[in-house]
Structures are given as C-alpha cells and as structure tokens.
Design a protein around this motif. Structure first.
Motif, PDB file in Angstrom:
ATOM      1  N   ALA A 156       0.860  -1.183   0.000  1.00 57.78           N
ATOM      2  CA  ALA A 156       0.000   0.000   0.000  1.00 57.78           C
ATOM      3  C   ALA A 156       0.899   1.237   0.000  1.00 57.78           C
ATOM      4  CB  ALA A 156      -0.917  -0.003   1.221  1.00 57.78           C
ATOM      5  N   GLU A 157       0.884   1.969  -1.100  1.00 57.56           N
ATOM      6  CA  GLU A 157       1.731   3.153  -1.216  1.00 57.56           C
ATOM      7  C   GLU A 157       1.181   4.299  -0.367  1.00 57.56           C
ATOM      8  OE1 GLU A 157       4.561   3.119  -2.453  1.00 57.56           O
ATOM      9  OE2 GLU A 157       4.715   1.889  -4.249  1.00 57.56           O
ATOM     10  N   ASP A 158       1.896   5.420  -0.357  1.00 59.60           N
ATOM     11  CA  ASP A 158       1.547   6.561   0.486  1.00 59.60           C
ATOM     12  C   ASP A 158       0.092   7.003   0.244  1.00 59.60           C
ATOM     13  OD1 ASP A 158       4.214   6.334   0.983  1.00 59.60           O
ATOM     14  OD2 ASP A 158       4.792   8.278   0.146  1.00 59.60           O
ATOM     15  N   ASN A 159      -0.585   7.310   1.354  1.00 57.13           N
ATOM     16  CA  ASN A 159      -1.942   7.885   1.315  1.00 57.13           C
ATOM     17  C   ASN A 159      -2.977   6.971   0.651  1.00 57.13           C
ATOM     18  OD1 ASN A 159      -1.084  10.497   2.446  1.00 57.13           O
ATOM     19  ND2 ASN A 159      -0.054  10.766   0.478  1.00 57.13           N
ATOM     20  N   SER A 160      -2.719   5.686   0.611  1.00 51.16           N
ATOM     21  CA  SER A 160      -3.688   4.743   0.054  1.00 51.16           C
ATOM     22  C   SER A 160      -4.500   4.100   1.174  1.00 51.16           C
ATOM     23  CB  SER A 160      -2.976   3.674  -0.778  1.00 51.16           C
ATOM     24  OG  SER A 160      -2.126   2.889   0.045  1.00 51.16           O
ATOM     25  N   LYS A 161      -5.572   3.397   0.786  1.00 44.10           N
ATOM     26  CA  LYS A 161      -6.427   2.732   1.764  1.00 44.10           C
ATOM     27  C   LYS A 161      -6.960   1.445   1.165  1.00 44.10           C
ATOM     28  CE  LYS A 161     -10.392   3.526   4.827  1.00 44.10           C
ATOM     29  NZ  LYS A 161     -11.426   4.513   5.251  1.00 44.10           N
ATOM     30  N   VAL A 162      -6.821   0.325   1.897  1.00 43.10           N
ATOM     31  CA  VAL A 162      -7.254  -0.963   1.363  1.00 43.10           C
ATOM     32  C   VAL A 162      -7.532  -1.932   2.503  1.00 43.10           C
ATOM     33  CG1 VAL A 162      -4.935  -1.969   1.196  1.00 43.10           C
ATOM     34  CG2 VAL A 162      -6.726  -2.683  -0.423  1.00 43.10           C
ATOM     35  N   SER A 163      -8.391  -2.912   2.217  1.00 40.77           N
ATOM     36  CA  SER A 163      -8.746  -3.947   3.179  1.00 40.77           C
ATOM     37  C   SER A 163      -8.619  -5.312   2.517  1.00 40.77           C
ATOM     38  CB  SER A 163     -10.184  -3.736   3.676  1.00 40.77           C
ATOM     39  OG  SER A 163     -10.587  -4.759   4.549  1.00 40.77           O
ATOM     40  N   VAL A 164      -8.105  -6.292   3.269  1.00 42.40           N
ATOM     41  CA  VAL A 164      -7.874  -7.642   2.746  1.00 42.40           C
ATOM     42  C   VAL A 164      -8.387  -8.659   3.759  1.00 42.40           C
ATOM     43  CG1 VAL A 164      -6.135  -9.319   2.024  1.00 42.40           C
ATOM     44  CG2 VAL A 164      -5.849  -6.904   1.433  1.00 42.40           C
ATOM     45  N   VAL A 165      -9.006  -9.724   3.249  1.00 44.59           N
ATOM     46  CA  VAL A 165      -9.444 -10.837   4.099  1.00 44.59           C
ATOM     47  C   VAL A 165      -8.802 -12.110   3.570  1.00 44.59           C
ATOM     48  CG1 VAL A 165     -11.394 -12.085   5.090  1.00 44.59           C
ATOM     49  CG2 VAL A 165     -11.669  -9.682   4.417  1.00 44.59           C
ATOM     50  N   ASP A 166      -8.068 -12.819   4.429  1.00 47.94           N
ATOM     51  CA  ASP A 166      -7.496 -14.125   4.092  1.00 47.94           C
ATOM     52  C   ASP A 166      -8.225 -15.194   4.892  1.00 47.94           C
ATOM     53  OD1 ASP A 166      -5.611 -13.235   2.284  1.00 47.94           O
ATOM     54  OD2 ASP A 166      -4.007 -13.077   3.751  1.00 47.94           O
ATOM     55  N   LEU A 167      -8.711 -16.235   4.199  1.00 53.35           N
ATOM     56  CA  LEU A 167      -9.476 -17.294   4.854  1.00 53.35           C
ATOM     57  C   LEU A 167      -8.870 -18.645   4.519  1.00 53.35           C
ATOM     58  CD1 LEU A 167     -11.878 -15.212   3.300  1.00 53.35           C
ATOM     59  CD2 LEU A 167     -12.974 -16.090   5.357  1.00 53.35           C
ATOM     60  N   PHE A 168      -8.739 -19.499   5.541  1.00 55.33           N
ATOM     61  CA  PHE A 168      -8.091 -20.798   5.398  1.00 55.33           C
ATOM     62  C   PHE A 168      -9.059 -21.891   5.857  1.00 55.33           C
ATOM     63  CE2 PHE A 168      -4.971 -17.531   6.274  1.00 55.33           C
ATOM     64  CZ  PHE A 168      -3.981 -17.739   5.317  1.00 55.33           C
ATOM     65  N   PHE A 169      -9.421 -22.803   4.919  1.00 55.82           N
ATOM     66  CA  PHE A 169     -10.420 -23.817   5.210  1.00 55.82           C
ATOM     67  C   PHE A 169      -9.992 -25.185   4.687  1.00 55.82           C
ATOM     68  CE2 PHE A 169     -13.281 -20.006   4.825  1.00 55.82           C
ATOM     69  CZ  PHE A 169     -13.696 -19.980   6.148  1.00 55.82           C
ATOM     70  N   SER A 170     -10.561 -26.231   5.287  1.00 49.45           N
ATOM     71  CA  SER A 170     -10.423 -27.607   4.800  1.00 49.45           C
ATOM     72  C   SER A 170     -11.731 -28.036   4.163  1.00 49.45           C
ATOM     73  CB  SER A 170     -10.094 -28.557   5.952  1.00 49.45           C
ATOM     74  OG  SER A 170      -8.955 -28.128   6.668  1.00 49.45           O
TER      75      SER A 170
END
Length: 433
Positions: free
Chosen positions: A186-200
């Motif tokens: 994420a570069e300067d002055n940026s905004k972001v959201s991430v979801v990582d999900l781990f399932f069997s």
C-alpha cells in the motif's frame, strides 16, 4: 520431511527470474540445514515440539475440476468485494480481478505467478524479502522454496478502495502440503482492506500449511487485514506474518483462529516511521487436544508511534495455548506508546494457557506495558443466569461470546463479523456441556 523435499519444487516454473531462483535456493538450503525445533529452544518454550511432524506431506497435482468448482461456490463469506481469489491445494480455482475503474488507477491484484511475470521489479523488491525471526526460520525456508499460490495486491499512491479483497485457501487432498502467500503493498496515502481465509474441504483430509503474509504500508497508508483460520483438526499450520509501517501509517490486523490440530502463528510488526499506529487483535478457540502457539514481536524503530496488541484465547477440554510476545523499542524511538495484552479463559480444569509477555526498552521517554491474565468462568455469574432460567450450557456460551465480542466488533464488515460469530457458535455448540 524428506518426502516433502522430494516434491518441493516439482510444480514450479522453469522460467522464473534468476533473483527468485536464488531466493528459492537459499530457502531450500535453510530448510535442509536448520535443525528441527526442540524443547530446549527458547523460541519454542512450552510448545509440544515432540509431537510436531511435517513428514510425508507433499504438494499435490491440481484437484478435479468438480472439486475446484464446489469449493469456489463455498467461498462466499464476503459477498461484496473488490476482488477474490480461490486456491485449492495451491491450485487456482477462481480469480476475480479488479474492476476497470481500479485498473485505470493502477491497482494491481494478480495471482503470484502472473505478478512475477508482469511486475518483476515490484516482486523483486518485496517478495520473500521478509523472513521470520521468531523460531520458524526452517519452515519459512520450505515456504520460500515451494510457494506458488497466492496473490499480489498493489495499491498506488492516493488510491482508496472501499470494498475488501478476499483470498480463500482450501485443502482437499489427503496429506497435502500448501504454501499460500499474500503480499500487500500500500503506497503513500492509500487505503485498502484484505481478508485471508483458510479452510479444509472436509473434517478428514490431513494437511500441512505453511503460509506467509507481508504488509508494506507507506506513509499515511491505511491497511486493514482480517485472517480467518478454520482448518480441520487434522491440519498442522504455520502462519508467518510481517507488517512494516512507515510514517503515519495505520495498520490493523484481526485474526480469528479456530481450526488445526497444531497451529503456530508468528506475527512481526516493525514500525519505521513516526506517527505510525499498528493494532493487532486475535481471537482463538481451542478444544480437545488442539494447541495454539502464538509468538509476536513489536519493534519500534521510530519515535512518536503506537502499537497495541490484544490476544484473547478460550480453551476447552485438554486444549493448550502459548503466548510469547516482545515489545522492543530502539534507542531513538522516544515517546513510543506500546501495549501488549494476553487474556485466557479456561472452560475446563484440564485446559492450559501459558503466557510470556516481555519488554526490551532502549529509550527513556516511552509508555509501554504488557500483561497476561488467565481465569476460569465465573461461577457466580453462571449461577446468576441459571437462577433466571438460563441453562448452564447457554449461560456459558453467553459469557464466552461476551469475552470475544471485544475482538469481533473490531471487524468493519458486518457480513463477515456475523459469519464469524456463526463459525464460533458452531464450534462451541457441541462442546460446552
């Protein structure tokens, strides 16, 4: 372990750039030459290392298309999103790229293999550059030698993205080894959201997971990452995460850990710019003989910055947890404001929680604290609710969910938060008596 090595590089591209080949070779060398952890290693204190084995797990060929399709259909915990990837046994099942509008702003969201080909300079700067320092260097080496699944998310300066990017990592085959990797820049002055999900896919398929995540937050960047780990209880899991925060960056990590037979979570946060603010929250539910091993490292290399860690664990039956955390403040990092708290709720007398918080302060104008608490369910509160017609089982559930709500309410996505409540409820409903 040897059988894992035999197929470690089998499915990798022969056309990878030389810099990546060198990093893979260095990782493989590290994996081969570093000894397995022992109970004498301080970084593995209290862990059941005698029961730790990664023998006879292997990367597998691509699953059947019907499996890929079925698990893609099940990958819907977050329906409103900016992009989505789905991997099954490290094979790509589905990838939803960014919209034309985001693409026009320079946002890059690609599978790792494509990112290496299309953005080699970006990957050379960041990919596999941040190893762990918390005890799992050997396993990071195997990850570096083998990783092929995962995504690159690059957000240019000044770009703000409202909806999250969602990455699903599934295991399906028996005795499969997976090596997911999420790289967020994420570069300067940026905004972001991430979801990582781990399932069997099922409760029965045994698996080994060695996953890595890297967050690089530029000046005044805002990054929010949520992690949901719900492997089945036949999985051995290593989750090795690093965060680097520059001037005035705001980073928040929320981890929900429910699954795996043995799960080790190593989280390193490095603050490199004044004004940075990094929050780290975790919720863990353990039952039967599950063991959750949490190791954290908050490093302040710049002044006037904040880090705050809160890990909550609820343990049933003979489950065990280990928390070992260190806040390190460099000599020049004056006016640091750093906190570290571990709270454990024991729901059975045979459950066990171990806590080792620590400080290493080299500056003289700081505000730092750490603490750990371990306690049982309050019988007086249980009695109070039971006197009003609530069964003991339901009363205990209510208390546990109240204990966890402080973490769940940090999640800024109502749909995901509610789905997480349901996952936790499903785990508890058959265990609390």
């Amino acid at each position: 372990m040897n059988s894992t090595l035999e197929t470690a590089n089998e499915h990798l591209s022969a056309n990878e750039p030389s810099w990546l080949a060198e990093r893979r070779a260095a990782g493989l060398d590290r994996f081969k030459n570093l000894a397995m952890p022992t109970a004498r290693d301080e970084a593995w204190r209290f862990a059941s290392v005698g029961k730790l084995s990664i023998d006879n797990f292997n990367p597998v060929a691509a699953p059947a298309s019907t499996t890929l399709d079925a698990l893609t259909e099940r990958s819907e915990l977050v329906t409103t999103r900016a992009g989505r990837s789905v991997y099954v046994d490290d094979a790509p099942a589905n990838f939803e790229g960014v919209s034309p509008e985001l693409l026009a702003q320079g946002v890059v969201y690609l599978p790792l293999a494509e990112a290496i080909e299309q953005h080699p300079e970006l990957l050379k700067k960041y990919f596999l550059k941040e190893s762990t320092e918390l005890g799992s260097e050997k396993f990071f080496g195997l990850h570096a030698a083998t990783v092929k699944a995962g995504s690159l998310l690059y957000v240019p300066k000044g770009v703000e993205i409202a909806e999250p990017f969602v990455n699903y990592y599934w295991t399906s085959a028996t005795r499969s080894a997976v090596f997911p990797h999420t790289l967020i820049i994420a570069e300067d002055n940026s905004k972001v959201s991430v979801v990582d999900l781990f399932f069997s896919e099922t409760d029965a398929n045994e698996a080994l997971n060695i996953s890595v995540s890297n967050i690089h937050a530029g000046a005044n960047a805002h990054v929010f990452r949520k992690i949901v780990q719900d492997w089945n209880e036949k999985t051995v899991s290593f989750q090795l995460d690093t965060t680097v925060a520059e001037r005035d960056a705001q980073v928040q990590n929320v981890a929900v850990n429910i699954g795996a037979e043995r799960a080790r979570f190593e989280s390193q946060t490095r603050i490199e710019g004044p004004g940075a603010d990094v929050k780290m929250y975790s919720l863990t539910v353990a039952e039967e003989t599950q063991e959750f091993d949490q190791r954290t490292y908050q490093t302040h290399n710049a002044p006037n910055a904040v880090s705050d860690l809160l890990y909550k664990n609820a343990l049933l039956n003979n489950a065990r947890s280990i928390f070992s955390g260190l806040i390190k403040v460099a000599e020049g990092a004056q006016q640091t404001d750093a906190y570290q708290t571990n709270r454990n709720l024991l729901l059975d007398p045979t459950a066990e929680a171990n806590a080792l918080p620590g400080l290493e302060i080299l500056a003289n104008d700081v505000r730092c604290s750490h603490g750990a608490t371990t306690g049982n369910v309050d019988e007086a509160e249980l009695f109070y609710m039971m006197q009003r017609g609530i069964s003991r089982r339901v009363a205990m559930q209510l208390m546990v969910f109240g204990f966890f709500e402080e973490i769940i309410e940090k999640i800024d996505n109502d749909e995901l938060a509610e789905n997480l409540r349901q996952l936790i409820h499903k785990k508890f409903e058959s265990k609390i008596k």
